[in-house]
Design an enzyme around this catalytic site. Structure first.
Site, PDB file in Angstrom:
ATOM      1  N   HIS A   1      21.668  25.293 -20.035  1.00 29.64           N
ATOM      2  CA  HIS A   1      21.350  24.695 -18.732  1.00 29.64           C
ATOM      3  C   HIS A   1      21.776  23.229 -18.775  1.00 29.64           C
ATOM      4  CE1 HIS A   1      18.282  24.434 -15.199  1.00 29.64           C
ATOM      5  NE2 HIS A   1      19.175  23.472 -15.101  1.00 29.64           N
TER       6      HIS A   1
ATOM      7  N   GLU B   1      23.143  28.225 -16.494  1.00 28.92           N
ATOM      8  CA  GLU B   1      22.219  28.077 -15.373  1.00 28.92           C
ATOM      9  C   GLU B   1      22.136  26.614 -14.973  1.00 28.92           C
ATOM     10  OE1 GLU B   1      18.580  29.722 -16.941  1.00 28.92           O
ATOM     11  OE2 GLU B   1      17.908  27.759 -17.660  1.00 28.92           O
TER      12      GLU B   1
ATOM     13  N   HIS C   1      11.233  31.900 -18.280  1.00 26.55           N
ATOM     14  CA  HIS C   1      10.422  30.685 -18.222  1.00 26.55           C
ATOM     15  C   HIS C   1       9.044  30.939 -18.815  1.00 26.55           C
ATOM     16  CE1 HIS C   1      10.466  26.467 -16.985  1.00 26.55           C
ATOM     17  NE2 HIS C   1       9.158  26.596 -16.988  1.00 26.55           N
TER      18      HIS C   1
END
Length: 237
Positions: A43, A70, A190
């Site tokens: 990310h 991401e 997450h």
């Protein structure tokens, strides 16, 4: 089979604390692959406080598993993804200064924006995934964008799980059923951990991929990376 994608942002955080190349982020990606991970997630953020642009290109050139990038689809992010051509791009509604992802998209309000992005990435052969919560209408609008998958934001599940596992997982079960009915692939990520991952998997065995970083890298400090990846993969059985 639910695949394990290891988010290696935290490895880059450790490296950047001192500069240089220790630990070597690309080598960790290679080792995660060697130890059984089916994917690598990064990310990159605008300030490059962990994963850098150079890391993204370096990792892409060295791994053989799926590569998932991401992030928030800023112009720079879009350009990077189209140049790298990962297996998957996961669109996340992060503010530039966000410490970590903390919400899914409002796909109704952002419908045209997301639809255009999906078209753009799919036109160059990149699978798309949209980060969402469990709201049924949000998932329905995600499906209308033409995205291949959604990624369910599982922090609410992880927070409630120690107090009431059944109540924690139920919204995610219902959301996953809706997504599946709409023809969407389902990812999740997450705050998933060795404590809560297997229960999620047992209740939603058709999840295609879980993306796990913070807990997995933290566990590896005690167990070692190879044993940790094996333990997480064991939760997906």
């Amino acid at each position: 089979m639910t695949k394990l994608s290891v988010n290696i942002n935290k490895v880059a955080t450790i490296r950047n604390a001192r500069g240089g190349s220790v630990p070597n982020v690309a080598q960790v990606a290679i080792d995660c692959e060697k130890f059984g991970a089916e994917g690598i997630t990064v990310h990159p953020r605008p300030d490059q406080r962990h994963i850098t642009i150079n890391d993204v290109f370096d990792i892409k050139s060295k791994i053989k598993t799926e590569f998932n990038i991401e992030g928030y689809p800023s112009p720079d992010f879009i350009k990077l993804v189209k140049e790298v051509k990962p297996t998957q791009v996961t669109l996340v509604p992060d503010a530039p200064d966000a410490i970590t992802s903390n919400a899914g998209w409002d796909t109704k309000i952002n419908f045209q924006f997301l639809s255009d992005l999906v078209d753009e990435f799919r036109s160059v052969g990149i699978r798309t995934s949209i980060f969402t919560g469990t709201d049924t209408e949000i998932i329905e609008y995600a499906a209308k964008t033409g995205t291949d998958r959604i990624e369910l934001y599982t922090e609410p599940y992880a927070t409630l799980y120690p107090k009431d596992a059944e109540a924690a997982v139920q919204p995610f079960v219902e959301a996953a059923k809706v997504a599946k009915r709409l023809g969407l692939g389902i990812n999740a990520g997450h705050d998933l951990s060795l404590e809560n991952l297997n229960f999620l998997y047992k209740n939603i065995p058709f999840i295609e991929e879980v993306s796990i970083g913070h807990a997995l890298i933290s566990d590896a400090l005690y167990l070692g990376l190879e044993r940790t990846i094996a333990a997480y993969k064991n939760c997906l059985k």
